[in-house]
Write an enzyme that holds these catalytic residues in place. Structure first.
Site, PDB file in Angstrom:
ATOM      1  N   HIS A 192       0.912  -1.296   0.036  1.00 33.09           N
ATOM      2  CA  HIS A 192      -0.071  -0.119  -0.140  1.00 33.09           C
ATOM      3  C   HIS A 192       0.854   1.274   0.033  1.00 33.09           C
ATOM      4  CE1 HIS A 192      -3.203  -2.936   0.922  1.00 33.09           C
ATOM      5  NE2 HIS A 192      -3.954  -2.005   0.069  1.00 33.09           N
ATOM      6  N   ARG A 299     -10.327   4.076  -2.085  1.00 35.28           N
ATOM      7  CA  ARG A 299      -9.888   3.484  -0.839  1.00 35.28           C
ATOM      8  C   ARG A 299     -10.399   4.167   0.611  1.00 35.28           C
ATOM      9  NH1 ARG A 299      -5.541   1.830  -4.095  1.00 35.28           N
ATOM     10  NH2 ARG A 299      -5.258  -0.555  -4.391  1.00 35.28           N
ATOM     11  N   ARG A 335     -15.211   1.911  -2.034  1.00 31.42           N
ATOM     12  CA  ARG A 335     -15.253   0.590  -1.596  1.00 31.42           C
ATOM     13  C   ARG A 335     -15.439   0.942   0.066  1.00 31.42           C
ATOM     14  NH1 ARG A 335      -9.726  -2.413  -2.109  1.00 31.42           N
ATOM     15  NH2 ARG A 335      -8.838  -0.862  -0.468  1.00 31.42           N
ATOM     16  N   GLU A 434     -10.892 -10.744  -5.287  1.00 31.92           N
ATOM     17  CA  GLU A 434      -9.506 -10.800  -4.701  1.00 31.92           C
ATOM     18  C   GLU A 434      -9.083 -11.951  -4.215  1.00 31.92           C
ATOM     19  OE1 GLU A 434      -8.522  -7.176  -2.869  1.00 31.92           O
ATOM     20  OE2 GLU A 434     -10.622  -6.964  -1.707  1.00 31.92           O
ATOM     21  N   ASN A 457      -3.964  -7.226  -6.780  1.00 35.81           N
ATOM     22  CA  ASN A 457      -2.781  -7.203  -5.811  1.00 35.81           C
ATOM     23  C   ASN A 457      -3.009  -8.518  -4.691  1.00 35.81           C
ATOM     24  OD1 ASN A 457      -2.431  -4.748  -7.149  1.00 35.81           O
ATOM     25  ND2 ASN A 457      -3.488  -3.616  -5.337  1.00 35.81           N
ATOM     26  N   ASP A 458      -4.298  -8.626  -4.245  1.00 38.31           N
ATOM     27  CA  ASP A 458      -4.447  -9.625  -3.478  1.00 38.31           C
ATOM     28  C   ASP A 458      -4.844 -10.657  -4.151  1.00 38.31           C
ATOM     29  OD1 ASP A 458      -4.264  -8.651  -0.850  1.00 38.31           O
ATOM     30  OD2 ASP A 458      -6.158  -7.043  -1.145  1.00 38.31           O
ATOM     31  N   ARG A 468       2.541  -9.441  -0.532  1.00 38.98           N
ATOM     32  CA  ARG A 468       2.702  -8.434  -1.175  1.00 38.98           C
ATOM     33  C   ARG A 468       3.533  -7.640  -0.722  1.00 38.98           C
ATOM     34  NH1 ARG A 468      -3.438  -5.816  -1.571  1.00 38.98           N
ATOM     35  NH2 ARG A 468      -2.315  -4.188  -2.204  1.00 38.98           N
ATOM     36  N   CYS A 505      -9.358  -3.200 -10.521  1.00 39.03           N
ATOM     37  CA  CYS A 505      -8.793  -1.987  -9.952  1.00 39.03           C
ATOM     38  C   CYS A 505      -7.275  -2.286  -9.149  1.00 39.03           C
ATOM     39  CB  CYS A 505      -9.606  -1.373  -8.920  1.00 39.03           C
ATOM     40  SG  CYS A 505     -10.214  -2.711  -7.536  1.00 39.03           S
TER      41      CYS A 505
HETATM   42  C1  PEP Z   1      -6.439  -5.274  -4.914  1.00 38.97           C
HETATM   43  O1  PEP Z   1      -6.087  -6.101  -3.874  1.00 38.97           O
HETATM   44  O2  PEP Z   1      -5.948  -5.440  -5.946  1.00 38.97           O
HETATM   45  C2  PEP Z   1      -6.934  -4.037  -4.739  1.00 38.97           C
HETATM   46  C3  PEP Z   1      -7.197  -3.036  -5.476  1.00 38.97           C
HETATM   47  O3  PEP Z   1      -7.200  -3.665  -3.146  1.00 38.97           O
HETATM   48  P1  PEP Z   1      -6.066  -3.241  -2.317  1.00 38.97           P
HETATM   49  O4  PEP Z   1      -4.564  -3.022  -2.940  1.00 38.97           O
HETATM   50  O5  PEP Z   1      -6.451  -1.852  -1.460  1.00 38.97           O
HETATM   51  O6  PEP Z   1      -5.794  -4.531  -1.321  1.00 38.97           O
HETATM   52 MG    MG Z   2      -7.255  -5.875  -1.973  1.00 45.31          MG
END
Ligand code: PEP
Ligand code: MG
Length: 584
Positions: A192, A299, A335, A434, A457-458, A468, A505
């Site tokens: 993040h 977010r 979200r 995710e 990402n998740d 990550r 996203c």
């Molecule tokens: C993701 O997991 O790809 C996502 C967009 O949410 P975050 O990065 O906030 O976990």
């Molecule tokens: Mg996520």
């Protein structure tokens, strides 16, 4: 001059003076040398930390006398005496002047030596004092580190931030205008903090293992957020070359931004939507200027993180309606809070979960804190009166969670009805895909969702089991992995089978290396950091959907991420005539 190579996670090129930030989430005490002319400022840091420790001990002393009786509270008197003792302070000052090391290191050494000396004594009373010395100096150390934490918010000069790890909450509250680049020992491209660096358009390198111990505050640094190069104390000729590259980079960016008003449409007429990810309401105006067609991910948890607690309904309503007003008719996807993992909310969560990434996070927190969740949904619904709202739930693992979340949304609506507060009845509600269990049951989730948004990402983190934020395993975080491609195909096909939009996203959507493949898989909507929009649009406008479709088909037949990578590289060269997307 010294060179390092890190993982470039936020583009841009910067030259500036290093500021080594010592985070207090580590048991390691940082060590670096200081110059003679820094002695005064280092000593004032000590005095300020000492004052804060005295203040804290005085309060504890009063409390302890009240609750524990004078005898037991005597210990705090002894600690206070030590901190106020001018002889003891003189000892620290002398050590600082002779060693020319940072004050934290001086204190750590002194603490070790004094406690070893006391432990070695034959006298039981003196032996027991060893623990007091450690305790008292530990308190000063903590204050020193948190004094520095405050320093980040109050930066008054331009700096390049060098740190072991920067928490998202630190990145959020630092004085962003003064931070020209970030250099971090830890972290991955989808952590993040990296996401925030991109949102704030601050060049950043991560995964530099122990660079924060090797760089001193005041060193001159060049940070290249495109190539990953970090140069410490560069020679003049290198600085001139860097200045040349910097100008070229920003000129090219300016050219790409001219695509601003053109549609994101392939040469054969396949139209997709490019939206922006934002973390704070203040970003809305800038992303609109960058040419986005709405917000694909807001977010909302960063509102909570900045305040250190869940925000109340009015605060949230103000923030959400601000974004909706700015975006006008364009869709804004809010979200619900995704706290937990690396986004801890001190008032709600403790940092001692054994597996925070698999733990109490996102919708799991919301569903178990129904009032906080409902407050958030009420604020979102009320904001719907100011624009085109969509609501989205993070980290849904299966239909039960989605149904529970939808039920709370219904409760929030009926409360607003009762209160006579207006909101749009038919707000589309989306599910973030995710978690592998959600991907595998996408057909079931599609029944109750108005749209999907894929959080790669998740999804990558949980599918490949790769943290990550951990630079040691970030080489495994490969969106080209056949498991990820199959997963994406399954999710997008499930969405289309139910005629709902398949959006993405996660950071994959904003990385030009993946654009053609995602077009080929049939993705409808790409949401990303605003900085990436011009480049992604350039790719889209220079390819055909037909050729991307063939690429995706062939990619799905590959057996390894390396093979997919090679396939995409060859395709890029033949289709776009470039070997590397950085060249755009
Ligand atoms: C993701 O997991 O790809 C996502 C967009 O949410 P975050 O990065 O906030 O976990
Ligand atoms: Mg996520």
């Amino acid at each position: 001059m010294k060179k390092y190579t890190g993982n470039p996670v936020s583009p841009g090129i910067a030259l500036g003076k290093a500021f080594v930030y010592l985070d207090n989430n580590t048991s390691e005490v940082p060590r670096y040398s200081i110059q003679k002319n820094q002695l005064d400022s280092e000593w004032s840091r000590y005095l300020s930390a000492n004052d804060k420790a005295i203040e804290e001990l005085t309060a504890l002393n009063v409390q302890a006398k009240r609750n524990m009786g004078k005898e037991n509270a005597d210990i705090f008197d002894a600690h206070l005496m030590m901190l106020e003792d001018t002889e003891f302070q003189g000892q620290i000052k002398e050590r600082l002047e002779t060693s020319l090391q940072n004050i934290e290191w001086v204190i750590k050494e002194l603490s070790h030596e004094m406690s070893a000396m006391l432990m070695a004594s034959q006298d039981a009373y003196l032996q027991e004092r060893a623990v007091d010395v450690v305790d008292v100096l530990h308190r000063v150390m903590n204050k020193l580190l948190s004094v520095q934490k405050g320093a980040l918010a109050n930066l008054s000069e331009d700096v390049i931030l060098v740190c072991r790890e920067l928490l998202p909450s630190d990145a959020l509250t630092m004085n962003k205008a003064r931070v020209k680049a970030i250099v971090m020992d830890m972290g991955g491209a989808t952590s993040h903090t990296a996401i925030l660096a991109r949102a704030f358009e601050i060049p950043a390198l991560v995964g530099l293992s122990s660079v924060s111990k090797e760089i001193n505050t005041g060193d001159t640094l060049i940070v290249n957020g495109v190539s990953g190069e970090l140069i410490v104390n560069p020679e003049k000729s290198v600085q001139i070359k860097m200045e040349h590259e910097r100008k070229h980079y920003y000129r090219r960016l300016g050219e790409l931004r001219k695509l601003h008003n053109l549609p994101a449409e392939t040469r054969d007429g396949y139209r997709v939507s490019l939206k922006a990810n934002i973390q704070t309401p203040e970003e809305a105006e800038a992303v609109l200027r960058a040419g986005c067609e709405g917000i694909g991910l807001y977010r909302s948890e960063f509102l909570f993180l900045a305040a250190g607690r869940p925000s109340d309904e009015e605060e949230q309503f103000k923030a959400y309606s601000h974004v909706l007003k700015i975006m006008g008719d364009l869709p804004v996807t809010l979200r619900t809070a995704d706290v937990g993992g690396d986004k801890l909310l001190p008032e709600l969560q403790l940092s001692d979960e054994r597996n925070p990434i698999l733990g109490w996070r996102a919708i799991r927190v919301s569903l178990s804190q129904a009032e906080i969740f409902k407050t958030q949904l009420r604020a979102m619904l009320r904001a719907s009166m100011f624009g085109n709202l969509r609501i989205m739930f993070p980290m849904i693992s299966g239909i039960e969670e989605l149904e529970q979340a939808l039920a709370v949304l219904e409760e929030a609506k009926s409360e607003l009805h009762k209160q006579g507060k207006a909101f749009a009845e038919a707000v589309p509600v989306g599910t973030m895909i995710e978690i592998p269990s959600a991907a595998l049951t996408a057909d079931i989730l599609a029944e109750k969702s108005n749209f999907f948004s894929i959080g790669t990402n998740d999804l990558v983190q949980y599918t490949i089991a790769v943290d990550r934020g951990n630079e040691k395993v970030s080489y495994l975080a490969q969106p080209f992995h056949p498991a990820i491609l199959r997963s994406l195909k399954q999710i997008i096909d499930a969405a289309h089978a139910k005629s709902i939009t398949a959006a993405m996203c996660g950071e994959m959507a904003g990385n030009a290396s993946f654009t053609a493949l995602l077009l080929g898989l049939g993705l409808d909507e790409f949401s990303m950091n605003a900085l990436a929009i011009p480049r992604i649009k350039w790719v889209i406008r220079n390819v055909t959907q037909e050729s991307c479709g063939r690429l995706a088909k062939n990619a799905l037949r590959c057996t390894s991420y390396r093979d997919v990578g090679r396939l995409v590289e060859d395709w890029t060269l033949s289709e776009l005539g470039i070997t590397n997307y950085d060249a755009i």
